[in-house]
Design a protein around this motif. Structure first.
Motif, PDB file in Angstrom:
ATOM      1  N   LYS A   1     -11.217  -5.716  18.798  1.00 54.75           N
ATOM      2  CA  LYS A   1     -11.364  -7.143  18.587  1.00 54.75           C
ATOM      3  C   LYS A   1     -12.818  -7.576  18.752  1.00 54.75           C
ATOM      4  N   HIS A   2     -13.167  -8.604  17.970  1.00 53.57           N
ATOM      5  CA  HIS A   2     -14.508  -9.187  18.055  1.00 53.57           C
ATOM      6  C   HIS A   2     -14.455 -10.461  18.888  1.00 53.57           C
ATOM      7  N   HIS A   3     -15.421 -10.606  19.805  1.00 58.21           N
ATOM      8  CA  HIS A   3     -15.459 -11.778  20.670  1.00 58.21           C
ATOM      9  C   HIS A   3     -16.555 -12.765  20.278  1.00 58.21           C
ATOM     10  N   ASP A   4     -17.394 -12.355  19.304  1.00 55.84           N
ATOM     11  CA  ASP A   4     -18.441 -13.250  18.808  1.00 55.84           C
ATOM     12  C   ASP A   4     -19.002 -12.693  17.507  1.00 55.84           C
ATOM     13  N   MET A   5     -19.892 -13.468  16.868  1.00 53.91           N
ATOM     14  CA  MET A   5     -20.492 -13.055  15.594  1.00 53.91           C
ATOM     15  C   MET A   5     -21.398 -11.839  15.760  1.00 53.91           C
ATOM     16  N   ASP A   6     -21.991 -11.684  16.947  1.00 60.53           N
ATOM     17  CA  ASP A   6     -22.859 -10.528  17.177  1.00 60.53           C
ATOM     18  C   ASP A   6     -22.064  -9.229  17.040  1.00 60.53           C
ATOM     19  N   SER A   7     -20.824  -9.234  17.500  1.00 56.70           N
ATOM     20  CA  SER A   7     -19.972  -8.058  17.389  1.00 56.70           C
ATOM     21  C   SER A   7     -19.679  -7.731  15.925  1.00 56.70           C
ATOM     22  N   ILE A   8     -19.432  -8.758  15.136  1.00 56.12           N
ATOM     23  CA  ILE A   8     -19.191  -8.554  13.699  1.00 56.12           C
ATOM     24  C   ILE A   8     -20.448  -8.029  13.023  1.00 56.12           C
TER      25      ILE A   8
ATOM     26  N   CYS B   1       0.857  -1.189   0.000  1.00 51.08           N
ATOM     27  CA  CYS B   1       0.000   0.000   0.000  1.00 51.08           C
ATOM     28  C   CYS B   1       0.892   1.239   0.000  1.00 51.08           C
ATOM     29  N   ASN B   2       1.010   1.881  -1.139  1.00 49.99           N
ATOM     30  CA  ASN B   2       1.922   3.021  -1.274  1.00 49.99           C
ATOM     31  C   ASN B   2       1.550   4.190  -0.369  1.00 49.99           C
ATOM     32  N   ASN B   3       0.253   4.349  -0.116  1.00 50.05           N
ATOM     33  CA  ASN B   3      -0.194   5.484   0.686  1.00 50.05           C
ATOM     34  C   ASN B   3      -0.459   5.125   2.140  1.00 50.05           C
ATOM     35  N   GLY B   4      -0.006   3.952   2.544  1.00 52.27           N
ATOM     36  CA  GLY B   4      -0.177   3.572   3.945  1.00 52.27           C
ATOM     37  C   GLY B   4      -1.282   2.553   4.148  1.00 52.27           C
ATOM     38  N   PHE B   5      -1.216   1.888   5.274  1.00 53.72           N
ATOM     39  CA  PHE B   5      -2.160   0.838   5.631  1.00 53.72           C
ATOM     40  C   PHE B   5      -2.444   1.006   7.116  1.00 53.72           C
ATOM     41  N   GLY B   6      -3.420   1.866   7.437  1.00 51.70           N
ATOM     42  CA  GLY B   6      -3.647   2.228   8.830  1.00 51.70           C
ATOM     43  C   GLY B   6      -4.515   1.241   9.576  1.00 51.70           C
ATOM     44  N   ASP B   7      -4.409   1.229  10.896  1.00 55.42           N
ATOM     45  CA  ASP B   7      -5.201   0.337  11.733  1.00 55.42           C
ATOM     46  C   ASP B   7      -6.591   0.894  12.034  1.00 55.42           C
ATOM     47  N   ASN B   8      -6.873   2.117  11.588  1.00 57.72           N
ATOM     48  CA  ASN B   8      -8.121   2.757  11.979  1.00 57.72           C
ATOM     49  C   ASN B   8      -9.343   2.129  11.325  1.00 57.72           C
ATOM     50  N   HIS B   9      -9.171   1.324  10.270  1.00 59.42           N
ATOM     51  CA  HIS B   9     -10.323   0.683   9.654  1.00 59.42           C
ATOM     52  C   HIS B   9     -10.143  -0.831   9.589  1.00 59.42           C
ATOM     53  N   ILE B  10      -9.415  -1.371  10.553  1.00 57.77           N
ATOM     54  CA  ILE B  10      -9.174  -2.812  10.639  1.00 57.77           C
ATOM     55  C   ILE B  10      -9.609  -3.312  12.017  1.00 57.77           C
ATOM     56  N   THR B  11     -10.374  -4.402  12.039  1.00 55.47           N
ATOM     57  CA  THR B  11     -10.743  -5.046  13.296  1.00 55.47           C
ATOM     58  C   THR B  11     -10.384  -6.526  13.206  1.00 55.47           C
ATOM     59  N   TYR B  12     -10.314  -7.185  14.363  1.00 57.99           N
ATOM     60  CA  TYR B  12      -9.814  -8.549  14.429  1.00 57.99           C
ATOM     61  C   TYR B  12     -10.700  -9.411  15.332  1.00 57.99           C
ATOM     62  N   THR B  13     -10.723 -10.715  15.065  1.00 60.09           N
ATOM     63  CA  THR B  13     -11.332 -11.611  16.048  1.00 60.09           C
ATOM     64  C   THR B  13     -10.315 -11.799  17.176  1.00 60.09           C
ATOM     65  N   ASP B  14     -10.796 -12.210  18.332  1.00 60.95           N
ATOM     66  CA  ASP B  14      -9.909 -12.201  19.501  1.00 60.95           C
ATOM     67  C   ASP B  14      -8.884 -13.339  19.525  1.00 60.95           C
ATOM     68  N   THR B  15      -8.873 -14.180  18.487  1.00 58.02           N
ATOM     69  CA  THR B  15      -7.824 -15.195  18.395  1.00 58.02           C
ATOM     70  C   THR B  15      -6.607 -14.682  17.623  1.00 58.02           C
ATOM     71  N   CYS B  16      -6.685 -13.471  17.084  1.00 61.53           N
ATOM     72  CA  CYS B  16      -5.562 -12.894  16.347  1.00 61.53           C
ATOM     73  C   CYS B  16      -4.464 -12.443  17.312  1.00 61.53           C
TER      74      CYS B  16
ATOM     75  N   CYS C   1      -9.281 -14.656  12.353  1.00 59.79           N
ATOM     76  CA  CYS C   1      -8.151 -15.564  12.552  1.00 59.79           C
ATOM     77  C   CYS C   1      -8.596 -16.989  12.865  1.00 59.79           C
ATOM     78  N   ASP C   2      -7.657 -17.897  12.751  1.00 57.85           N
ATOM     79  CA  ASP C   2      -7.911 -19.325  12.929  1.00 57.85           C
ATOM     80  C   ASP C   2      -8.616 -19.604  14.254  1.00 57.85           C
ATOM     81  N   GLY C   3      -9.737 -20.278  14.170  1.00 60.44           N
ATOM     82  CA  GLY C   3     -10.501 -20.591  15.381  1.00 60.44           C
ATOM     83  C   GLY C   3     -11.617 -19.615  15.657  1.00 60.44           C
ATOM     84  N   GLY C   4     -11.527 -18.428  15.067  1.00 59.40           N
ATOM     85  CA  GLY C   4     -12.602 -17.450  15.205  1.00 59.40           C
ATOM     86  C   GLY C   4     -12.594 -16.688  16.506  1.00 59.40           C
ATOM     87  N   PHE C   5     -13.107 -17.302  17.567  1.00 60.27           N
ATOM     88  CA  PHE C   5     -13.240 -16.625  18.854  1.00 60.27           C
ATOM     89  C   PHE C   5     -12.741 -17.525  19.971  1.00 60.27           C
ATOM     90  N   LYS C   6     -12.159 -16.915  20.992  1.00 58.44           N
ATOM     91  CA  LYS C   6     -11.576 -17.682  22.094  1.00 58.44           C
ATOM     92  C   LYS C   6     -12.608 -18.498  22.852  1.00 58.44           C
TER      93      LYS C   6
END
Length: 252
Positions: free
Chosen positions: A169-176, A146-161, A198-203
């Motif tokens: 971070k998302h802890h379940d499908m309801d959060s997503i 990404c030449n112009n940057g790749f910021g964390d402000n529009h990225i979310t993760y499941t809690d296994t990441c 991420c692998d496994g989805g949620f803790k």
């Protein structure tokens, strides 16, 4: 696109019987609705060469159109509400050509999504070293390309990441689901949200749920919401290729 899937399976079967076929894992990108592609752009692409996760990330950005979605850009109207990076661990390249799958739901979900979507790409051979994590390699590949940057402000993760605890971070499908509905309500000038699943989805997830069931549940959620979305599924490969010359190169 059924013919393209059949070609992928046939080439993987050929590689499987090669004398020194490497252990690799496949990746699939699809978008149910064509986004920001002109009519003369190919709608089905299969890369048969062995690629690293970083080269996979580069191809997804450049050929798959994700550069317009996840790279930081000024005054860019979103064409997709949500982009999902679904990281698995249950599928290796040789599994695609098998009649019976360890996770039949996953195989059917990938096949149906790949063949029925308006745009799709397949990467049958993704290889990396045993001590690397697919999550880290792909995200760093996005950042480098990404030449112009790749910021964390529009990225979310499941809690296994394995990312900083300070990130969303998302802890379940309801959060997503809440995030997806929020994205739909935003104006077109808002950014596409990248969800890293991420692998496994949620803790706290019931271990009885298979990878295929998780992917199917996520796709069903996106379809029901009416969101415009695209998904990159990639499985963790194990081992570097010892003799890449035994595999077919190029692209159809």
């Amino acid at each position: 696109m059924a013919a393209a899937w059949a070609a992928v399976a046939a080439m993987l079967l050929l590689a499987q019987v090669s004398a020194a076929a490497p252990v690799t894992a496949p990746a699939f990108l699809w978008a149910p609705n064509n986004y920001e592609f002109s009519s003369d752009v190919a709608k089905e692409i299969v890369h048969y060469e062995i690629v690293s996760p970083k080269n996979l990330a580069k191809s997804v950005l450049e050929e798959g159109g994700w550069s317009n979605l996840v790279c930081s850009k000024e005054d860019h109207e979103k064409s997709v509400d949500v982009a999902v990076l679904f990281l698995g661990s249950k599928l290796q390249s040789s599994d695609i050509s098998k009649d019976k799958q360890a996770d039949s739901t996953l195989a059917d979900m990938l096949k149906n999504s790949f063949t029925s979507s308006e745009f799709s790409m397949a990467f049958p051979y993704v290889a990396m070293s045993d001590d690397d994590k697919l999550e880290t390699s792909l995200l760093s590949g996005f950042a480098e390309s990404c030449n112009n940057g790749f910021g964390d402000n529009h990225i979310t993760y499941t809690d296994t990441c394995s990312v900083s605890e300070d990130l969303k971070k998302h802890h379940d499908m309801d959060s997503i689901h809440e995030l997806v509905m929020s994205q739909i309500e935003k104006s077109p000038s808002g950014k596409t949200e990248l969800i890293v699943f991420c692998d496994g989805g949620f803790k706290d997830l019931d271990n009885a749920k298979s990878e295929g069931e998780l992917l199917s549940e996520l796709v069903a959620l996106l379809k029901k919401s009416g969101a415009k979305y695209t998904i990159l599924y990639a499985s963790q490969p194990y081992g570097l290729p010892e003799n890449p010359s035994n595999l077919p190169l190029g692209r159809e």
